[in-house]
Design a protein around this motif. Sequence first.
Motif, PDB file in Angstrom:
ATOM      1  N   LEU A 213      13.980  -9.034  -2.803  1.00  0.00           N
ATOM      2  CA  LEU A 213      12.512  -8.308  -2.745  1.00  0.00           C
ATOM      3  C   LEU A 213      11.862  -8.897  -1.553  1.00  0.00           C
ATOM      4  CD1 LEU A 213      12.847  -8.508  -6.005  1.00  0.00           C
ATOM      5  CD2 LEU A 213      10.481  -8.163  -6.064  1.00  0.00           C
ATOM      6  N   ALA A 214      11.702  -7.948  -0.668  1.00  0.00           N
ATOM      7  CA  ALA A 214      11.025  -8.276   0.624  1.00  0.00           C
ATOM      8  C   ALA A 214       9.398  -7.957   0.250  1.00  0.00           C
ATOM      9  CB  ALA A 214      11.722  -7.253   1.744  1.00  0.00           C
ATOM     10  N   ILE A 215       8.764  -8.988   0.463  1.00  0.00           N
ATOM     11  CA  ILE A 215       7.516  -8.946   0.011  1.00  0.00           C
ATOM     12  C   ILE A 215       6.429  -9.165   1.234  1.00  0.00           C
ATOM     13  CG2 ILE A 215       5.544  -9.830  -1.445  1.00  0.00           C
ATOM     14  CD1 ILE A 215       7.655 -10.871  -3.136  1.00  0.00           C
ATOM     15  N   ALA A 216       5.510  -8.193   1.672  1.00  0.00           N
ATOM     16  CA  ALA A 216       4.725  -8.040   2.734  1.00  0.00           C
ATOM     17  C   ALA A 216       3.419  -8.655   1.939  1.00  0.00           C
ATOM     18  CB  ALA A 216       4.529  -6.684   3.056  1.00  0.00           C
ATOM     19  N   GLU A 217       3.125  -9.930   2.763  1.00  0.00           N
ATOM     20  CA  GLU A 217       2.374 -10.977   2.563  1.00  0.00           C
ATOM     21  C   GLU A 217       0.963 -10.239   2.462  1.00  0.00           C
ATOM     22  OE1 GLU A 217       1.121 -15.381   3.638  1.00  0.00           O
ATOM     23  OE2 GLU A 217       0.962 -14.142   5.246  1.00  0.00           O
ATOM     24  N   ARG A 218       0.696  -9.401   3.626  1.00  0.00           N
ATOM     25  CA  ARG A 218      -0.931  -8.928   3.487  1.00  0.00           C
ATOM     26  C   ARG A 218      -0.677  -7.353   3.032  1.00  0.00           C
ATOM     27  NH1 ARG A 218      -4.621 -11.957   6.812  1.00  0.00           N
ATOM     28  NH2 ARG A 218      -5.772 -10.222   6.714  1.00  0.00           N
ATOM     29  N   ASP A 219      -0.527  -7.264   1.777  1.00  0.00           N
ATOM     30  CA  ASP A 219      -0.237  -5.873   1.335  1.00  0.00           C
ATOM     31  C   ASP A 219      -0.977  -5.888  -0.031  1.00  0.00           C
ATOM     32  OD1 ASP A 219       0.877  -3.375   0.269  1.00  0.00           O
ATOM     33  OD2 ASP A 219       2.912  -4.285   0.030  1.00  0.00           O
ATOM     34  N   ILE A 220      -1.709  -4.634  -0.393  1.00  0.00           N
ATOM     35  CA  ILE A 220      -2.273  -4.470  -1.619  1.00  0.00           C
ATOM     36  C   ILE A 220      -1.502  -4.557  -2.868  1.00  0.00           C
ATOM     37  CG2 ILE A 220      -4.302  -3.357  -0.732  1.00  0.00           C
ATOM     38  CD1 ILE A 220      -3.019  -1.062  -2.099  1.00  0.00           C
TER      39      ILE A 220
ATOM     40  N   HIS B 166       1.987  -3.608   4.583  1.00  0.00           N
ATOM     41  CA  HIS B 166       2.783  -2.624   3.828  1.00  0.00           C
ATOM     42  C   HIS B 166       3.438  -1.905   5.134  1.00  0.00           C
ATOM     43  CE1 HIS B 166       4.054  -0.269   0.138  1.00  0.00           C
ATOM     44  NE2 HIS B 166       3.952   0.647   0.813  1.00  0.00           N
ATOM     45  N   SER B 167       4.807  -1.386   4.933  1.00  0.00           N
ATOM     46  CA  SER B 167       5.572  -0.432   5.678  1.00  0.00           C
ATOM     47  C   SER B 167       6.078  -1.364   6.990  1.00  0.00           C
ATOM     48  CB  SER B 167       4.863   0.730   6.057  1.00  0.00           C
ATOM     49  OG  SER B 167       4.400   1.459   5.048  1.00  0.00           O
ATOM     50  N   PHE B 168       5.839  -2.711   7.062  1.00  0.00           N
ATOM     51  CA  PHE B 168       6.239  -3.356   8.295  1.00  0.00           C
ATOM     52  C   PHE B 168       7.459  -3.239   8.696  1.00  0.00           C
ATOM     53  CE2 PHE B 168       7.938  -6.598   5.475  1.00  0.00           C
ATOM     54  CZ  PHE B 168       8.728  -7.215   6.119  1.00  0.00           C
ATOM     55  N   LEU B 169       8.618  -2.981   7.749  1.00  0.00           N
ATOM     56  CA  LEU B 169      10.055  -2.773   8.416  1.00  0.00           C
ATOM     57  C   LEU B 169      10.338  -1.608   9.231  1.00  0.00           C
ATOM     58  CD1 LEU B 169      12.038  -3.372   4.815  1.00  0.00           C
ATOM     59  CD2 LEU B 169      11.633  -5.118   7.011  1.00  0.00           C
ATOM     60  N   GLU B 170       9.097  -0.656   9.240  1.00  0.00           N
ATOM     61  CA  GLU B 170       9.453   0.559  10.232  1.00  0.00           C
ATOM     62  C   GLU B 170       9.029   0.196  11.508  1.00  0.00           C
ATOM     63  OE1 GLU B 170       7.797   4.224   8.597  1.00  0.00           O
ATOM     64  OE2 GLU B 170       7.330   2.945   6.458  1.00  0.00           O
TER      65      GLU B 170
ATOM     66  N   ILE C 121       9.541  -3.024  17.476  1.00  0.00           N
ATOM     67  CA  ILE C 121       8.553  -3.693  18.356  1.00  0.00           C
ATOM     68  C   ILE C 121       8.520  -5.008  17.780  1.00  0.00           C
ATOM     69  CG2 ILE C 121       7.556  -1.739  19.584  1.00  0.00           C
ATOM     70  CD1 ILE C 121       4.985  -2.119  17.763  1.00  0.00           C
ATOM     71  N   ALA C 122       8.644  -5.261  16.469  1.00  0.00           N
ATOM     72  CA  ALA C 122       8.436  -6.584  15.830  1.00  0.00           C
ATOM     73  C   ALA C 122       9.547  -7.304  15.373  1.00  0.00           C
ATOM     74  CB  ALA C 122       7.626  -6.171  14.418  1.00  0.00           C
ATOM     75  N   PRO C 123       9.841  -8.451  16.061  1.00  0.00           N
ATOM     76  CA  PRO C 123      10.669  -9.503  15.621  1.00  0.00           C
ATOM     77  C   PRO C 123      10.835  -9.775  13.852  1.00  0.00           C
ATOM     78  CG  PRO C 123       9.946 -10.208  17.537  1.00  0.00           C
ATOM     79  CD  PRO C 123       8.872  -8.988  17.148  1.00  0.00           C
ATOM     80  N   LEU C 124       9.469  -9.828  13.540  1.00  0.00           N
ATOM     81  CA  LEU C 124       9.360 -10.048  12.200  1.00  0.00           C
ATOM     82  C   LEU C 124      10.149  -9.004  11.338  1.00  0.00           C
ATOM     83  CD1 LEU C 124       8.013 -11.661   9.848  1.00  0.00           C
ATOM     84  CD2 LEU C 124       6.086 -10.101   9.920  1.00  0.00           C
ATOM     85  N   ALA C 125       9.999  -8.007  11.489  1.00  0.00           N
ATOM     86  CA  ALA C 125      10.839  -6.948  10.906  1.00  0.00           C
ATOM     87  C   ALA C 125      12.215  -7.039  10.896  1.00  0.00           C
ATOM     88  CB  ALA C 125      10.402  -5.446  11.234  1.00  0.00           C
ATOM     89  N   ALA C 126      12.913  -7.109  12.402  1.00  0.00           N
ATOM     90  CA  ALA C 126      13.943  -7.541  12.681  1.00  0.00           C
ATOM     91  C   ALA C 126      14.693  -8.725  11.627  1.00  0.00           C
ATOM     92  CB  ALA C 126      14.091  -7.559  13.963  1.00  0.00           C
ATOM     93  N   ARG C 127      13.835  -9.776  11.652  1.00  0.00           N
ATOM     94  CA  ARG C 127      14.478 -10.825  10.842  1.00  0.00           C
ATOM     95  C   ARG C 127      14.444 -10.319   9.370  1.00  0.00           C
ATOM     96  NH1 ARG C 127      10.141 -15.073  11.173  1.00  0.00           N
ATOM     97  NH2 ARG C 127       9.584 -14.821   8.980  1.00  0.00           N
ATOM     98  N   ALA C 128      13.573  -9.815   8.775  1.00  0.00           N
ATOM     99  CA  ALA C 128      13.554  -9.425   7.396  1.00  0.00           C
ATOM    100  C   ALA C 128      14.903  -8.285   7.104  1.00  0.00           C
ATOM    101  CB  ALA C 128      12.175  -8.398   7.038  1.00  0.00           C
ATOM    102  N   LEU C 129      15.164  -7.438   7.968  1.00  0.00           N
ATOM    103  CA  LEU C 129      16.257  -6.753   8.026  1.00  0.00           C
ATOM    104  C   LEU C 129      17.708  -7.434   8.037  1.00  0.00           C
ATOM    105  CD1 LEU C 129      15.214  -3.740  10.202  1.00  0.00           C
ATOM    106  CD2 LEU C 129      15.362  -3.666   7.615  1.00  0.00           C
ATOM    107  N   ASP C 130      17.633  -8.678   8.977  1.00  0.00           N
ATOM    108  CA  ASP C 130      18.916  -9.525   8.809  1.00  0.00           C
ATOM    109  C   ASP C 130      18.826 -10.192   7.491  1.00  0.00           C
ATOM    110  OD1 ASP C 130      19.587  -8.824  11.473  1.00  0.00           O
ATOM    111  OD2 ASP C 130      18.425 -10.327  12.417  1.00  0.00           O
TER     112      ASP C 130
END
Length: 325
Positions: free
Chosen positions: A256-263, A292-296, A300-309
């Motif tokens: 589970l990839a949970i976005a911390e700041r997500d409803i 929410h949707s941060f992986l998209e 531009i976002a290293p945080l998204a790249a880290r989650a995908l890795d």
Amino acid sequence: MTDVKDSDVASAVAPIDPQIAEFARRLAAAYATCGQPASLAERRQMAESVRQPWRSGGPVMAHTQDLTINGLRARLHRPQPATDQPSPVMLYLHGGGWVLFSIDTHDRLMREYAARAGIAVLGIDYSLAPEAKFPVAVNEVVGALAWLEAGAAGLGLDPTQLFIGGDSAGANLAVSACLTRRDNGQARLAGMLLNYGAFDPAPTASYTLYAGDDHTLNVEEMDAFWSAYTDSPAQLTDPLVAPLLAQLHDLPPAFLAIAERDILADSNHAFAARLRQAGGEVEAVSYAGATHSFLEAVSIAPLAARALDDQAAWIRQHCTAPAHG
């Protein structure tokens, strides 16, 4: 990055990651320039247009094949040329509240998984609500998995290394499909990749904390999605609509990839906890500063790249043999 061990949400919450905030700002600005859609068809076209910059670029595939699966448009990405070794494969289900988006809006995300994990990734355009309400999409996903299992050899894919993944509404469909397969006595899949999933419509504290305009999903929008997907409020307690309410035993391993700041953050923490209580193998990671949707936002976002890795490494760990390529 925090490995979540229970359903409690950390009291100290990071500010929105700067690149994720820029992603949200650009999305909002793009929607603002489109004006107010006059119909659902226009809203869907607007969503496709707004997402176009974020689905572009990224990994180049060795082979991409457009298919039709049980009448549904589908797309299969392969990161490396085919060899004699059949490839693990993941069926990935796009989000969009069961109402919006497609394999086009999520094309880059599928290619990112293919390239990073070294597996084939298949996406389908399941039928959207409100034209097609529950359980149409669930049944279509179950059918697509059966189609994959039956035809895997002919596509150079390994049916014993079949994963399912999805984001938001897609994560919901992924779990519901696995619940259906379990109850039908079908084989357990190799794993579930669940990104900021919609697991329960009940409001929680995170609905209040993360409902601001600087986030990419608001409460009114999410409530409208649940309403569009179901025929009546009574269906909102159906375990295949709200998987948090289901019996969660004997499901595949889950990330589970949970976005911390997500409803939806609270329900994701609760879902991870319930999976563990049911004896499941679970890795749940809460990404600080993510919405929410941060992986998209991976361009531009290293945080998204880290989650995908992180997810790609988890997929590789759950393959019974090395992926070819």
